[in-house]
Design a protein around this motif. Structure first.
Motif, PDB file in Angstrom:
ATOM      1  N   VAL A 167       0.856  -1.205   0.000  1.00 62.60           N
ATOM      2  CA  VAL A 167       0.000   0.000   0.000  1.00 62.60           C
ATOM      3  C   VAL A 167       0.883   1.243   0.000  1.00 62.60           C
ATOM      4  CG1 VAL A 167      -1.605   1.358   1.391  1.00 62.60           C
ATOM      5  CG2 VAL A 167      -1.866  -1.097   1.276  1.00 62.60           C
ATOM      6  N   GLN A 168       0.508   2.236  -0.779  1.00 60.56           N
ATOM      7  CA  GLN A 168       1.176   3.541  -0.701  1.00 60.56           C
ATOM      8  C   GLN A 168       0.143   4.546  -0.210  1.00 60.56           C
ATOM      9  OE1 GLN A 168       4.013   4.613  -3.599  1.00 60.56           O
ATOM     10  NE2 GLN A 168       3.819   2.659  -4.669  1.00 60.56           N
ATOM     11  N   GLN A 169       0.530   5.283   0.816  1.00 62.82           N
ATOM     12  CA  GLN A 169      -0.418   6.239   1.422  1.00 62.82           C
ATOM     13  C   GLN A 169      -0.204   7.626   0.857  1.00 62.82           C
ATOM     14  OE1 GLN A 169      -0.415   6.355   5.682  1.00 62.82           O
ATOM     15  NE2 GLN A 169      -1.967   4.765   5.770  1.00 62.82           N
ATOM     16  N   LEU A 170      -1.271   8.236   0.409  1.00 67.55           N
ATOM     17  CA  LEU A 170      -1.206   9.610  -0.081  1.00 67.55           C
ATOM     18  C   LEU A 170      -2.013  10.475   0.883  1.00 67.55           C
ATOM     19  CD1 LEU A 170      -1.730   8.580  -3.756  1.00 67.55           C
ATOM     20  CD2 LEU A 170       0.346   9.593  -2.844  1.00 67.55           C
ATOM     21  N   VAL A 171      -1.317  11.404   1.517  1.00 67.07           N
ATOM     22  CA  VAL A 171      -1.932  12.192   2.589  1.00 67.07           C
ATOM     23  C   VAL A 171      -2.295  13.571   2.045  1.00 67.07           C
ATOM     24  CG1 VAL A 171      -1.520  13.126   4.892  1.00 67.07           C
ATOM     25  CG2 VAL A 171      -0.562  10.922   4.259  1.00 67.07           C
ATOM     26  N   SER A 172      -3.503  14.017   2.347  1.00 70.27           N
ATOM     27  CA  SER A 172      -3.952  15.318   1.815  1.00 70.27           C
ATOM     28  C   SER A 172      -3.373  16.470   2.639  1.00 70.27           C
ATOM     29  CB  SER A 172      -5.477  15.404   1.840  1.00 70.27           C
ATOM     30  OG  SER A 172      -5.931  15.469   3.169  1.00 70.27           O
ATOM     31  N   VAL A 173      -3.356  17.647   2.008  1.00 69.86           N
ATOM     32  CA  VAL A 173      -3.015  18.868   2.751  1.00 69.86           C
ATOM     33  C   VAL A 173      -4.349  19.523   3.102  1.00 69.86           C
ATOM     34  CG1 VAL A 173      -1.860  21.104   2.630  1.00 69.86           C
ATOM     35  CG2 VAL A 173      -0.896  19.113   1.435  1.00 69.86           C
ATOM     36  N   ASP A 174      -4.628  19.632   4.381  1.00 70.99           N
ATOM     37  CA  ASP A 174      -5.903  20.198   4.840  1.00 70.99           C
ATOM     38  C   ASP A 174      -5.671  21.553   5.501  1.00 70.99           C
ATOM     39  OD1 ASP A 174      -7.057  17.876   3.972  1.00 70.99           O
ATOM     40  OD2 ASP A 174      -7.209  16.965   5.952  1.00 70.99           O
ATOM     41  N   THR A 175      -6.441  22.534   5.098  1.00 64.53           N
ATOM     42  CA  THR A 175      -6.336  23.862   5.714  1.00 64.53           C
ATOM     43  C   THR A 175      -7.733  24.420   5.933  1.00 64.53           C
ATOM     44  OG1 THR A 175      -6.187  24.792   3.498  1.00 64.53           O
ATOM     45  CG2 THR A 175      -4.112  24.548   4.703  1.00 64.53           C
ATOM     46  N   ILE A 176      -7.804  25.389   6.827  1.00 67.40           N
ATOM     47  CA  ILE A 176      -9.067  26.095   7.016  1.00 67.40           C
ATOM     48  C   ILE A 176      -9.212  27.067   5.845  1.00 67.40           C
ATOM     49  CG2 ILE A 176      -8.150  27.966   8.453  1.00 67.40           C
ATOM     50  CD1 ILE A 176     -11.266  26.164   9.466  1.00 67.40           C
ATOM     51  N   ASP A 177     -10.444  27.276   5.380  1.00 68.84           N
ATOM     52  CA  ASP A 177     -10.668  28.178   4.257  1.00 68.84           C
ATOM     53  C   ASP A 177     -10.200  29.602   4.609  1.00 68.84           C
ATOM     54  OD1 ASP A 177     -12.067  28.371   1.597  1.00 68.84           O
ATOM     55  OD2 ASP A 177     -12.999  30.018   2.688  1.00 68.84           O
ATOM     56  N   LYS A 178      -9.666  30.306   3.582  1.00 63.96           N
ATOM     57  CA  LYS A 178      -9.111  31.659   3.799  1.00 63.96           C
ATOM     58  C   LYS A 178     -10.077  32.571   4.545  1.00 63.96           C
ATOM     59  CE  LYS A 178      -5.494  33.055   0.700  1.00 63.96           C
ATOM     60  NZ  LYS A 178      -5.182  32.724  -0.638  1.00 63.96           N
ATOM     61  N   GLU A 179     -11.368  32.481   4.117  1.00 64.34           N
ATOM     62  CA  GLU A 179     -12.376  33.373   4.735  1.00 64.34           C
ATOM     63  C   GLU A 179     -12.563  33.074   6.216  1.00 64.34           C
ATOM     64  OE1 GLU A 179     -15.960  33.092   2.477  1.00 64.34           O
ATOM     65  OE2 GLU A 179     -14.903  33.538   0.608  1.00 64.34           O
ATOM     66  N   MET A 180     -12.117  31.895   6.648  1.00 61.98           N
ATOM     67  CA  MET A 180     -12.322  31.476   8.040  1.00 61.98           C
ATOM     68  C   MET A 180     -11.054  31.671   8.875  1.00 61.98           C
ATOM     69  SD  MET A 180     -15.391  30.218   8.088  1.00 61.98           S
ATOM     70  CE  MET A 180     -16.533  30.184   6.729  1.00 61.98           C
ATOM     71  N   GLU A 181     -10.025  32.312   8.284  1.00 67.84           N
ATOM     72  CA  GLU A 181      -8.766  32.482   9.013  1.00 67.84           C
ATOM     73  C   GLU A 181      -9.033  33.156  10.352  1.00 67.84           C
ATOM     74  OE1 GLU A 181      -6.042  34.376   6.362  1.00 67.84           O
ATOM     75  OE2 GLU A 181      -5.519  32.470   5.406  1.00 67.84           O
ATOM     76  N   GLY A 182      -8.288  32.706  11.359  1.00 66.65           N
ATOM     77  CA  GLY A 182      -8.502  33.274  12.701  1.00 66.65           C
ATOM     78  C   GLY A 182      -9.341  32.341  13.553  1.00 66.65           C
ATOM     79  N   SER A 228     -22.326  22.874   8.618  1.00 59.83           N
ATOM     80  CA  SER A 228     -21.598  23.920   9.343  1.00 59.83           C
ATOM     81  C   SER A 228     -21.161  25.021   8.371  1.00 59.83           C
ATOM     82  CB  SER A 228     -20.377  23.296  10.025  1.00 59.83           C
ATOM     83  OG  SER A 228     -19.379  24.255  10.190  1.00 59.83           O
ATOM     84  N   PRO A 229     -21.146  26.294   8.826  1.00 62.47           N
ATOM     85  CA  PRO A 229     -20.676  27.377   7.941  1.00 62.47           C
ATOM     86  C   PRO A 229     -19.154  27.374   7.831  1.00 62.47           C
ATOM     87  CG  PRO A 229     -21.351  28.261  10.070  1.00 62.47           C
ATOM     88  CD  PRO A 229     -21.604  26.791  10.126  1.00 62.47           C
ATOM     89  N   LEU A 230     -18.491  26.594   8.678  1.00 61.57           N
ATOM     90  CA  LEU A 230     -17.027  26.563   8.711  1.00 61.57           C
ATOM     91  C   LEU A 230     -16.504  25.734   7.538  1.00 61.57           C
ATOM     92  CD1 LEU A 230     -14.976  27.698  10.700  1.00 61.57           C
ATOM     93  CD2 LEU A 230     -14.979  25.482  11.851  1.00 61.57           C
ATOM     94  N   GLN A 231     -15.893  26.443   6.569  1.00 60.97           N
ATOM     95  CA  GLN A 231     -15.419  25.755   5.351  1.00 60.97           C
ATOM     96  C   GLN A 231     -13.943  25.390   5.482  1.00 60.97           C
ATOM     97  OE1 GLN A 231     -17.176  25.245   2.242  1.00 60.97           O
ATOM     98  NE2 GLN A 231     -18.998  25.710   3.438  1.00 60.97           N
ATOM     99  N   MET A 232     -13.570  24.264   4.889  1.00 61.17           N
ATOM    100  CA  MET A 232     -12.153  23.885   4.864  1.00 61.17           C
ATOM    101  C   MET A 232     -11.733  23.523   3.439  1.00 61.17           C
ATOM    102  SD  MET A 232     -12.084  20.031   6.393  1.00 61.17           S
ATOM    103  CE  MET A 232     -10.480  19.638   5.675  1.00 61.17           C
ATOM    104  N   CYS A 233     -10.437  23.428   3.213  1.00 65.09           N
ATOM    105  CA  CYS A 233      -9.928  23.053   1.897  1.00 65.09           C
ATOM    106  C   CYS A 233      -9.077  21.799   2.041  1.00 65.09           C
ATOM    107  CB  CYS A 233      -9.059  24.171   1.332  1.00 65.09           C
ATOM    108  SG  CYS A 233     -10.003  25.668   1.047  1.00 65.09           S
ATOM    109  N   ARG A 234      -9.229  20.899   1.110  1.00 67.13           N
ATOM    110  CA  ARG A 234      -8.402  19.672   1.107  1.00 67.13           C
ATOM    111  C   ARG A 234      -7.793  19.521  -0.280  1.00 67.13           C
ATOM    112  NH1 ARG A 234     -11.029  14.664   3.669  1.00 67.13           N
ATOM    113  NH2 ARG A 234     -10.156  15.734   5.480  1.00 67.13           N
ATOM    114  N   ARG A 235      -6.463  19.393  -0.331  1.00 65.65           N
ATOM    115  CA  ARG A 235      -5.789  19.140  -1.620  1.00 65.65           C
ATOM    116  C   ARG A 235      -5.452  17.656  -1.650  1.00 65.65           C
ATOM    117  NH1 ARG A 235      -3.974  22.310  -5.547  1.00 65.65           N
ATOM    118  NH2 ARG A 235      -4.386  24.240  -4.475  1.00 65.65           N
TER     119      ARG A 235
END
Ligand SMILES: Nc1ncnc2c1ncn2[C@@H]1O[C@H](COP(=O)(O)OP(=O)(O)OP(=O)(O)O)[C@@H](O)[C@H]1O
Length: 439
Positions: free
Chosen positions: A256-271, A354-361
């Motif tokens: 198995v090869q694991q590919l891990v996503s980069v997860d961040t909070i959406d720009k508009e939700m910074e803070g 939820s209104p809290l948006q996130m981004c996953r690459r």
């Protein structure tokens, strides 16, 4: 016009013939479907949203879309002699109503659908539009084209001879009884915990998940990804899909090869203070997981409409040929051409609603030995396993699942442990009669 017929009676095939015939005479024909994967059944097919540039958010369905926004597209639609729309029973009625008003506006007429000749096809026995906010069956029924003010304007045509199951008459009749909900009901349980179910007579039953997997993916098939891609284990629920895919992946040769996503909070939700583990655990509809486990030779499904003309759409099956942190290389079953799949960005709520948006690459890929019944609509599958340990939960799900194959011998079912009696599995069949009126 509305082309009405049960699953596998040849609706998509006939639409293809009609489109080819009209095009051979020089007419412009627009072919659309309610999903990318259904659109692939039609030459030059695309999604209705993409063809008519319709908004993804249909709102309360009262709006219209200015088709003149894109001059070239507007000219193409004006010139079209015929509009073909497949799997219309899965489309929300708001989409058709917005399309109606938009075409009237474009064509400068009050005629229904702008006076265009339209040939729509579908089967109201099959899964209706997905309505995330639906609380009752009436909410789902309301969303169907059958409940639109446009429905009485459709002239109906029917296909009456089964094609997919034409070598198995008994199975054809059984499928129709499932779709029309005319099979005898049996009652399981006692008191408040009773459940009405139907018997899956004539379908091989197994009692363990391993047996189900072995019947659909025996070792020789598992070693052959092209053969594996013609089969599927269908489930009503995602939790079962995940379990099956993990179990099948463990049986596949190779590491198995694991590919891990980069997860961040959406720009508009910074803070907003949120734990990174919460983001990694987040799951979104049609969004790949934080950790994607792949093997060379694994059969996967693409999770986004990447390229309609290359037929790389949400639901297209591909075989993994190469894995690196930046690119996954795949090929379509039956072909040798390699296609590079990059990571793409998915934006979705951290928690449903939820209104809290996130981004996953992450790579838009999902292992697909097991898949939901919803994803299988419109397809012919050579060998089907049905994981019904958790029952179907909406109209037409059981019927769609059973009607993907050509013969009853090509189906194996795993039911809940207490629902298999004398080698016959009993399952719930949900049918909203309002959707079948006049069918
Ligand atoms: N006239 C025909 N002669 C021979 N085979 C046919 C014919 N029409 C359809 N088929 C075959 O039957 C199968 C089902 O056809 P098709 O997908 O057109 O049915 P459908 O009614 O659109 O099904 P569904 O409702 O499940 O999407 C396909 O494998 C197709 O190749």
């Amino acid at each position: 016009m509305f082309l009405d017929a049960p699953g596998g009676y040849g609706k998509s095939t006939l639409l293809q013939v009609v489109a080819a015939d009209a095009r051979s005479k020089g007419d412009i024909v627009l072919c659309v479907a309610s999903s990318g994967i259904a659109a692939l059944n039609l030459d030059g097919g695309t999604t209705a949203h993409s063809m008519f540039k319709l908004p993804l958010d249909l709102g309360d369905g009262t709006g219209y879309w200015n088709l003149r926004n894109t001059q070239q597209r507007a000219d193409l639609i004006r010139e079209a002699k015929l509009i073909i729309f497949d799997e219309i029973s899965m489309a929300h009625k708001f989409l058709i109503e917005i399309l109606d008003r938009s075409l009237q506006d474009l064509m400068g007429t009050n005629e229904v659908l702008g006076g265009k000749v339209c040939l729509f096809a579908g089967d109201f026995r099959q899964i209706p539009p997905v309505v995330p906010s639906a609380k009752t069956p009436s909410d789902v029924v309301f969303a169907s084209l059958k409940c639109s003010h446009l429905w009485p304007h459709f002239r109906q045509f029917r296909l009456t001879v089964p094609q997919r199951t034409r070598s198995d008459d008994e199975y054809s009749s059984f499928l129709l009884s499932v779709g029309n909900d005319t099979l005898p009901q049996h009652v399981f349980g006692e008191g408040d915990n009773t459940d009405k179910v139907i018997a899956l007579h004539g379908i091989r039953s197994v009692e363990k998940l391993d047996e189900l997997i072995a019947s659909v993916y025996p070792p020789d098939i598992l070693r052959d990804p092209d053969a594996s891609s013609t089969r599927a284990i269908l489930c009503a629920h995602n939790v079962n899909v995940r379990e099956i895919n993990s179990a099948v992946m463990a049986k596949l040769p190779g590491g198995v090869q694991q590919l891990v996503s980069v997860d961040t909070i959406d720009k508009e939700m910074e803070g907003v203070d949120i734990d990174i583990d919460t983001l990694h655990l987040a799951e979104g509809k049609g969004v790949p997981n934080h950790i994607l486990d792949l093997k060379i030779g694994a059969v996967c499904m693409i999770m986004r409409n990447l390229n309609m003309s290359e037929r790389l759409v949400n639901g297209t099956k591909v075989i993994v040929e190469g894995i690196s942190p930046r690119l996954v290389t795949v090929r379509k079953p039956g072909t040798q051409e390699l296609i590079a799949i990059p990571r793409i960005l998915f934006r979705f709520p951290v928690l449903e609603g939820s209104p809290l948006q996130m981004c996953r690459r992450q790579f838009p890929l999902q292992v697909c030995y097991g898949m939901t019944v919803h994803k299988s609509q419109g397809q012919t599958i050579f060998k089907v396993g049905l994981d019904l340990r958790s029952d179907c939960f909406t109209h037409g799900q059981l019927y769609v699942a059973l009607s993907r194959t050509r013969r009853s011998d090509d189906v194996t079912v795993l039911g809940a442990p207490d629902r298999c009696v004398d080698n016959i599995t009993y399952v719930r069949n949900i049918v909203y009669q309002e959707l079948l009126d006049n069918t």
